[in-house]
Write a protein that holds these residues in place. Structure first.
Motif, PDB file in Angstrom:
ATOM      1  N   GLU A   1      -7.970  28.787 -53.875  1.00 44.99           N
ATOM      2  CA  GLU A   1      -7.286  28.474 -55.579  1.00 44.99           C
ATOM      3  C   GLU A   1      -8.186  27.425 -56.139  1.00 44.99           C
ATOM      4  N   PHE A   2      -7.953  26.431 -54.930  1.00 43.81           N
ATOM      5  CA  PHE A   2      -7.788  24.911 -55.434  1.00 43.81           C
ATOM      6  C   PHE A   2      -9.639  24.307 -56.518  1.00 43.81           C
ATOM      7  N   LEU A   3     -10.712  24.969 -55.065  1.00 41.42           N
ATOM      8  CA  LEU A   3     -11.820  25.449 -56.048  1.00 41.42           C
ATOM      9  C   LEU A   3     -12.087  26.634 -56.758  1.00 41.42           C
ATOM     10  N   GLY A   4     -11.587  27.220 -56.922  1.00 43.56           N
ATOM     11  CA  GLY A   4     -11.398  28.053 -58.433  1.00 43.56           C
ATOM     12  C   GLY A   4     -11.087  27.256 -59.621  1.00 43.56           C
ATOM     13  N   MET A   5      -9.792  27.082 -58.982  1.00 42.14           N
ATOM     14  CA  MET A   5      -8.955  25.568 -60.438  1.00 42.14           C
ATOM     15  C   MET A   5      -9.937  24.527 -60.882  1.00 42.14           C
ATOM     16  N   THR A   6     -10.350  25.134 -60.442  1.00 40.91           N
ATOM     17  CA  THR A   6     -11.765  23.536 -60.268  1.00 40.91           C
ATOM     18  C   THR A   6     -12.980  23.292 -61.035  1.00 40.91           C
ATOM     19  N   ILE A   7     -13.017  24.849 -60.628  1.00 41.28           N
ATOM     20  CA  ILE A   7     -14.114  25.088 -61.249  1.00 41.28           C
ATOM     21  C   ILE A   7     -13.972  25.953 -62.767  1.00 41.28           C
ATOM     22  N   PHE A   8     -13.285  26.695 -62.534  1.00 41.64           N
ATOM     23  CA  PHE A   8     -12.508  27.196 -63.474  1.00 41.64           C
ATOM     24  C   PHE A   8     -11.817  26.014 -64.950  1.00 41.64           C
TER      25      PHE A   8
ATOM     26  N   LEU B   1      -3.783  20.428 -58.023  1.00 41.08           N
ATOM     27  CA  LEU B   1      -4.637  19.313 -57.658  1.00 41.08           C
ATOM     28  C   LEU B   1      -6.312  19.668 -57.910  1.00 41.08           C
ATOM     29  N   GLY B   2      -7.001  20.663 -57.835  1.00 39.22           N
ATOM     30  CA  GLY B   2      -8.341  21.542 -58.748  1.00 39.22           C
ATOM     31  C   GLY B   2      -8.431  21.379 -60.444  1.00 39.22           C
ATOM     32  N   SER B   3      -7.056  21.879 -60.880  1.00 40.16           N
ATOM     33  CA  SER B   3      -7.099  21.170 -61.993  1.00 40.16           C
ATOM     34  C   SER B   3      -7.302  19.518 -62.697  1.00 40.16           C
ATOM     35  N   VAL B   4      -6.481  18.342 -62.058  1.00 41.38           N
ATOM     36  CA  VAL B   4      -6.924  17.365 -61.899  1.00 41.38           C
ATOM     37  C   VAL B   4      -8.229  16.394 -61.667  1.00 41.38           C
ATOM     38  N   ALA B   5      -8.362  17.012 -60.277  1.00 39.76           N
ATOM     39  CA  ALA B   5     -10.210  16.961 -59.377  1.00 39.76           C
ATOM     40  C   ALA B   5     -11.053  17.571 -60.844  1.00 39.76           C
ATOM     41  N   ALA B   6     -10.443  18.824 -61.283  1.00 40.31           N
ATOM     42  CA  ALA B   6     -12.161  19.274 -62.120  1.00 40.31           C
ATOM     43  C   ALA B   6     -11.926  18.107 -63.948  1.00 40.31           C
ATOM     44  N   SER B   7     -10.803  17.123 -64.101  1.00 43.54           N
ATOM     45  CA  SER B   7     -10.479  16.168 -64.533  1.00 43.54           C
ATOM     46  C   SER B   7     -11.716  15.085 -64.610  1.00 43.54           C
ATOM     47  N   GLY B   8     -11.037  15.129 -63.543  1.00 40.37           N
ATOM     48  CA  GLY B   8     -11.652  13.575 -63.024  1.00 40.37           C
ATOM     49  C   GLY B   8     -13.210  13.948 -62.552  1.00 40.37           C
ATOM     50  N   LEU B   9     -13.675  14.480 -63.223  1.00 38.85           N
ATOM     51  CA  LEU B   9     -14.659  15.146 -62.431  1.00 38.85           C
ATOM     52  C   LEU B   9     -15.678  15.377 -63.904  1.00 38.85           C
TER      53      LEU B   9
END
Length: 123
Positions: free
Chosen positions: A17-24, A98-106
């Motif tokens: 779920e973390f990785l999926g949300m990060t990618i999306f 947390l995945g959304s925040v990580a993706a936004s930071g990336l």
């Protein structure tokens, strides 16, 4: 309920779920970032297709591991329908956020400084 914490498949699902949300979030928000020269409008068709294809692809990738919720609202709906446990719902929602925040930071880190001035603005 806490017996679930000892299972490897449970933690694999939370990580999915973390990785999926990060990618999306990275793909979809990145497509909405205005990379075109000044004065040109963002391509709405490109943004729409990116959102649709990225959520469909990500759900296919992680669906067999976690159910492919990819949205806290979906997780809450399944919790309300007694399809997931409270513990699983809490950890899924936490990992999605947390995945959304990580993706936004990336995305912020990878966006050139010339484009950072309007990042996150509806301008």
């Amino acid at each position: 309920m806490f017996r679930e914490l000892q299972r490897r498949s449970f933690w694999r699902a939370v990580l999915a779920e973390f990785l999926g949300m990060t990618i999306f979030v990275f793909l979809s928000t990145g497509s909405a970032t205005k990379w075109t020269p000044r004065g040109y409008p963002a391509d709405v068709v490109q943004i729409s297709l990116t959102f649709g294809l990225s959520i469909a692809t990500t759900a296919q990738i992680i669906g067999h591991l976690s159910g492919g919720h990819l949205n806290p609202a979906v997780t809450l709906g399944l919790l309300a329908g007694c399809q997931v446990s409270l513990l699983r719902a809490i950890l899924y929602i936490a990992s999605q956020l947390l995945g959304s925040v990580a993706a936004s930071g990336l995305l912020l880190g990878l966006t050139p400084s010339s484009r950072n001035s309007t990042l996150g603005l509806n301008a």
